[in-house]
Motif scaffolding. Sequence first.
Motif, PDB file in Angstrom:
ATOM      1  N   TYR A  25       0.820  -1.209   0.000  1.00 54.88           N
ATOM      2  CA  TYR A  25       0.000   0.000   0.000  1.00 54.88           C
ATOM      3  C   TYR A  25       0.857   1.263   0.000  1.00 54.88           C
ATOM      4  CZ  TYR A  25      -3.463   3.422   1.411  1.00 54.88           C
ATOM      5  OH  TYR A  25      -4.276   4.520   1.470  1.00 54.88           O
ATOM      6  N   LEU A  26       0.673   2.109  -1.013  1.00 58.16           N
ATOM      7  CA  LEU A  26       1.380   3.390  -1.169  1.00 58.16           C
ATOM      8  C   LEU A  26       2.895   3.248  -1.172  1.00 58.16           C
ATOM      9  CD1 LEU A  26      -0.799   5.755   1.051  1.00 58.16           C
ATOM     10  CD2 LEU A  26      -0.846   5.529  -1.417  1.00 58.16           C
ATOM     11  N   SER A  27       3.384   2.158  -1.718  1.00 53.06           N
ATOM     12  CA  SER A  27       4.842   1.988  -1.779  1.00 53.06           C
ATOM     13  C   SER A  27       5.248   1.364  -3.109  1.00 53.06           C
ATOM     14  CB  SER A  27       5.330   1.104  -0.638  1.00 53.06           C
ATOM     15  OG  SER A  27       4.917  -0.222  -0.848  1.00 53.06           O
TER      16      SER A  27
END
Length: 79
Positions: A25-27
């Motif tokens: 997530y978000l990486s």
Amino acid sequence: AIGARVVLKTSAGDQLRQIHGGGSYLSQGPYNLHWGLPADVQPLSAEITWPDGSQQRIDELKLGQLQTVVQPLVASPQS
């Protein structure tokens, strides 16, 4: 170059790396490939298979530094 496969040919055999996309997530993970070779092993060449199936070979590898490789532009056939 997500999906590119690189085979490093060395004096001790071949090593394969592949560039993967995504992460959590978000990486995002890095797109760099890294090989650690013993002092007595010499790199001979790198063979790249790009996601579209085209292939490229690099014979002059530089040790101990980042080397950027760009996929060659392929001309589309004219009708």
